[in-house]
Design a protein around this motif. Structure first.
Motif, PDB file in Angstrom:
ATOM      1  N   GLY A   1      20.765  -7.984 -19.169  1.00 26.01           N
ATOM      2  CA  GLY A   1      21.193  -9.299 -18.689  1.00 26.01           C
ATOM      3  C   GLY A   1      20.108  -9.985 -17.871  1.00 26.01           C
ATOM      4  N   PHE A   2      19.469  -9.216 -17.003  1.00 26.74           N
ATOM      5  CA  PHE A   2      18.350  -9.743 -16.206  1.00 26.74           C
ATOM      6  C   PHE A   2      17.224 -10.212 -17.117  1.00 26.74           C
ATOM      7  CE2 PHE A   2      14.271  -9.073 -14.058  1.00 26.74           C
ATOM      8  CZ  PHE A   2      14.443  -9.838 -12.906  1.00 26.74           C
ATOM      9  N   ALA A   3      16.900  -9.394 -18.119  1.00 25.75           N
ATOM     10  CA  ALA A   3      15.817  -9.731 -19.051  1.00 25.75           C
ATOM     11  C   ALA A   3      16.155 -10.991 -19.853  1.00 25.75           C
ATOM     12  CB  ALA A   3      15.541  -8.565 -19.986  1.00 25.75           C
ATOM     13  N   ILE A   4      17.388 -11.104 -20.309  1.00 27.35           N
ATOM     14  CA  ILE A   4      17.791 -12.286 -21.070  1.00 27.35           C
ATOM     15  C   ILE A   4      17.675 -13.539 -20.210  1.00 27.35           C
ATOM     16  CG2 ILE A   4      19.778 -13.450 -22.136  1.00 27.35           C
ATOM     17  CD1 ILE A   4      20.606 -10.632 -23.204  1.00 27.35           C
ATOM     18  N   ALA A   5      18.138 -13.460 -18.983  1.00 27.56           N
ATOM     19  CA  ALA A   5      18.023 -14.611 -18.074  1.00 27.56           C
ATOM     20  C   ALA A   5      16.552 -14.975 -17.868  1.00 27.56           C
ATOM     21  CB  ALA A   5      18.691 -14.296 -16.734  1.00 27.56           C
ATOM     22  N   GLY A   6      15.714 -13.975 -17.640  1.00 24.72           N
ATOM     23  CA  GLY A   6      14.283 -14.231 -17.462  1.00 24.72           C
ATOM     24  C   GLY A   6      13.652 -14.826 -18.705  1.00 24.72           C
ATOM     25  N   PHE A   7      14.058 -14.341 -19.870  1.00 22.99           N
ATOM     26  CA  PHE A   7      13.515 -14.871 -21.121  1.00 22.99           C
ATOM     27  C   PHE A   7      13.934 -16.315 -21.346  1.00 22.99           C
ATOM     28  CE2 PHE A   7      11.502 -11.132 -22.384  1.00 22.99           C
ATOM     29  CZ  PHE A   7      10.856 -11.340 -23.589  1.00 22.99           C
ATOM     30  N   ILE A   8      15.151 -16.654 -20.991  1.00 26.02           N
ATOM     31  CA  ILE A   8      15.608 -18.039 -21.158  1.00 26.02           C
ATOM     32  C   ILE A   8      14.808 -18.968 -20.253  1.00 26.02           C
ATOM     33  CG2 ILE A   8      17.560 -19.599 -20.795  1.00 26.02           C
ATOM     34  CD1 ILE A   8      19.341 -17.275 -21.860  1.00 26.02           C
TER      35      ILE A   8
ATOM     36  N   LEU B   1      11.293 -19.083 -21.714  1.00 30.51           N
ATOM     37  CA  LEU B   1      11.262 -19.874 -22.947  1.00 30.51           C
ATOM     38  C   LEU B   1      11.282 -21.362 -22.644  1.00 30.51           C
ATOM     39  CD1 LEU B   1      11.209 -19.888 -26.011  1.00 30.51           C
ATOM     40  CD2 LEU B   1      13.702 -19.661 -25.994  1.00 30.51           C
ATOM     41  N   THR B   2      12.028 -21.737 -21.626  1.00 26.11           N
ATOM     42  CA  THR B   2      12.066 -23.148 -21.219  1.00 26.11           C
ATOM     43  C   THR B   2      10.667 -23.634 -20.836  1.00 26.11           C
ATOM     44  OG1 THR B   2      14.318 -22.850 -20.425  1.00 26.11           O
ATOM     45  CG2 THR B   2      13.135 -24.783 -19.629  1.00 26.11           C
ATOM     46  N   PHE B   3       9.978 -22.870 -20.000  1.00 30.01           N
ATOM     47  CA  PHE B   3       8.614 -23.249 -19.604  1.00 30.01           C
ATOM     48  C   PHE B   3       7.659 -23.205 -20.790  1.00 30.01           C
ATOM     49  CE2 PHE B   3       9.846 -21.502 -15.257  1.00 30.01           C
ATOM     50  CZ  PHE B   3      10.061 -22.762 -14.716  1.00 30.01           C
ATOM     51  N   THR B   4       7.839 -22.192 -21.628  1.00 32.98           N
ATOM     52  CA  THR B   4       6.937 -21.988 -22.755  1.00 32.98           C
ATOM     53  C   THR B   4       7.071 -23.096 -23.796  1.00 32.98           C
ATOM     54  OG1 THR B   4       6.977 -19.622 -22.368  1.00 32.98           O
ATOM     55  CG2 THR B   4       6.275 -20.336 -24.531  1.00 32.98           C
ATOM     56  N   ILE B   5       8.281 -23.496 -24.066  1.00 32.06           N
ATOM     57  CA  ILE B   5       8.492 -24.577 -25.042  1.00 32.06           C
ATOM     58  C   ILE B   5       7.853 -25.869 -24.549  1.00 32.06           C
ATOM     59  CG2 ILE B   5      10.259 -26.102 -26.019  1.00 32.06           C
ATOM     60  CD1 ILE B   5      12.000 -23.613 -26.403  1.00 32.06           C
ATOM     61  N   ILE B   6       7.948 -26.123 -23.256  1.00 31.58           N
ATOM     62  CA  ILE B   6       7.398 -27.368 -22.698  1.00 31.58           C
ATOM     63  C   ILE B   6       5.875 -27.363 -22.717  1.00 31.58           C
ATOM     64  CG2 ILE B   6       7.203 -28.755 -20.592  1.00 31.58           C
ATOM     65  CD1 ILE B   6      10.090 -27.849 -19.932  1.00 31.58           C
ATOM     66  N   GLY B   7       5.246 -26.251 -22.326  1.00 25.29           N
ATOM     67  CA  GLY B   7       3.797 -26.303 -22.187  1.00 25.29           C
ATOM     68  C   GLY B   7       3.020 -25.081 -22.619  1.00 25.29           C
ATOM     69  N   GLY B   8       3.686 -24.107 -23.217  1.00 28.32           N
ATOM     70  CA  GLY B   8       3.012 -22.859 -23.556  1.00 28.32           C
ATOM     71  C   GLY B   8       2.303 -22.886 -24.891  1.00 28.32           C
ATOM     72  N   GLN B   9       1.736 -21.759 -25.206  1.00 31.98           N
ATOM     73  CA  GLN B   9       1.018 -21.571 -26.460  1.00 31.98           C
ATOM     74  C   GLN B   9       2.000 -21.157 -27.564  1.00 31.98           C
ATOM     75  OE1 GLN B   9      -2.192 -22.289 -26.704  1.00 31.98           O
ATOM     76  NE2 GLN B   9      -2.206 -22.790 -24.536  1.00 31.98           N
TER      77      GLN B   9
ATOM     78  N   ASP C   1       3.227 -17.623 -27.450  1.00 37.02           N
ATOM     79  CA  ASP C   1       4.265 -17.357 -26.448  1.00 37.02           C
ATOM     80  C   ASP C   1       5.644 -17.738 -26.966  1.00 37.02           C
ATOM     81  OD1 ASP C   1       2.694 -16.365 -24.263  1.00 37.02           O
ATOM     82  OD2 ASP C   1       1.952 -18.400 -23.988  1.00 37.02           O
ATOM     83  N   VAL C   2       5.731 -18.873 -27.621  1.00 36.59           N
ATOM     84  CA  VAL C   2       7.009 -19.306 -28.194  1.00 36.59           C
ATOM     85  C   VAL C   2       7.461 -18.294 -29.243  1.00 36.59           C
ATOM     86  CG1 VAL C   2       8.194 -21.123 -29.480  1.00 36.59           C
ATOM     87  CG2 VAL C   2       6.536 -21.745 -27.706  1.00 36.59           C
ATOM     88  N   ALA C   3       6.542 -17.859 -30.090  1.00 36.39           N
ATOM     89  CA  ALA C   3       6.877 -16.877 -31.118  1.00 36.39           C
ATOM     90  C   ALA C   3       7.344 -15.563 -30.497  1.00 36.39           C
ATOM     91  CB  ALA C   3       5.672 -16.639 -32.024  1.00 36.39           C
ATOM     92  N   TYR C   4       6.652 -15.114 -29.463  1.00 36.01           N
ATOM     93  CA  TYR C   4       7.041 -13.874 -28.793  1.00 36.01           C
ATOM     94  C   TYR C   4       8.469 -13.975 -28.258  1.00 36.01           C
ATOM     95  CZ  TYR C   4       7.359 -10.103 -25.450  1.00 36.01           C
ATOM     96  OH  TYR C   4       7.796  -9.011 -24.748  1.00 36.01           O
ATOM     97  N   HIS C   5       8.765 -15.062 -27.556  1.00 37.27           N
ATOM     98  CA  HIS C   5      10.115 -15.254 -27.021  1.00 37.27           C
ATOM     99  C   HIS C   5      11.148 -15.314 -28.145  1.00 37.27           C
ATOM    100  CE1 HIS C   5       8.054 -16.285 -23.273  1.00 37.27           C
ATOM    101  NE2 HIS C   5       9.220 -16.084 -22.681  1.00 37.27           N
TER     102      HIS C   5
END
Length: 148
Positions: free
Chosen positions: A89-96, A99-107, A110-114
């Motif tokens: 549950g902690f990991a899922i929350a962290g991933f969400i 993913l929010t930050f990654t979608i906005i400005g990541g590589q 990173d998006v693929a990994y998430h």
């Protein structure tokens, strides 16, 4: 074959316990690799709010939590299910959040990994949830009615 019937007492089967353990370890190892790539600068760039160094630290923390969950699953059949649920549950929350930050400005990597690991985390959580039969629902009492 020994089966523990109550989720409060542990896993319903050793097969499920081993599957959850394997998923937790694979997820944690993948986080160790991606964290190292972020912290070493191999994966860099992006725009705000994405920050590769912060991502690497967050990934390392999530990985440690997943390893702690795996250790609990391995060492305590009685409490392993709850530990797996909490860690996942902690990991899922962290991933969400990540993913929010990654979608906005990541590589794109990173998006693929998430996009790959988040469904695995969800699968791990689903596998760690007790089945109704593990809770004793419908045993000796008949079906549970809404009025109860």
């Amino acid at each position: 074959m020994t089966t523990i019937m109550s989720s409060a007492l542990g896993f319903a089967s050793n097969r499920r316990r081993r599957a959850i353990l394997a998923l937790l370890v694979v997820e944690a190892l993948s986080l160790a690799v991606i964290s190292a790539l972020h912290l070493s600068g191999v994966i860099h760039g992006g725009t705000r709010p994405y920050n590769p160094e912060a991502a690497g630290i967050a990934e390392a923390v999530i990985g440690v939590v997943l390893i702690a969950g795996a250790v609990a699953v391995l060492s305590s059949p009685k409490h392993g299910r709850a530990a797996a649920q909490a860690a996942t549950g902690f990991a899922i929350a962290g991933f969400i959040v990540g993913l929010t930050f990654t979608i906005i400005g990541g590589q794109p990597v990173d998006v693929a990994y998430h996009a790959i690991v988040l469904p695995l985390l969800i699968l791990t959580l689903v596998l760690s949830l007790p089945k109704p039969r593990d809770l004793g629902v419908g045993r000796d009492q008949g079906p549970v009615s809404k009025s109860q």
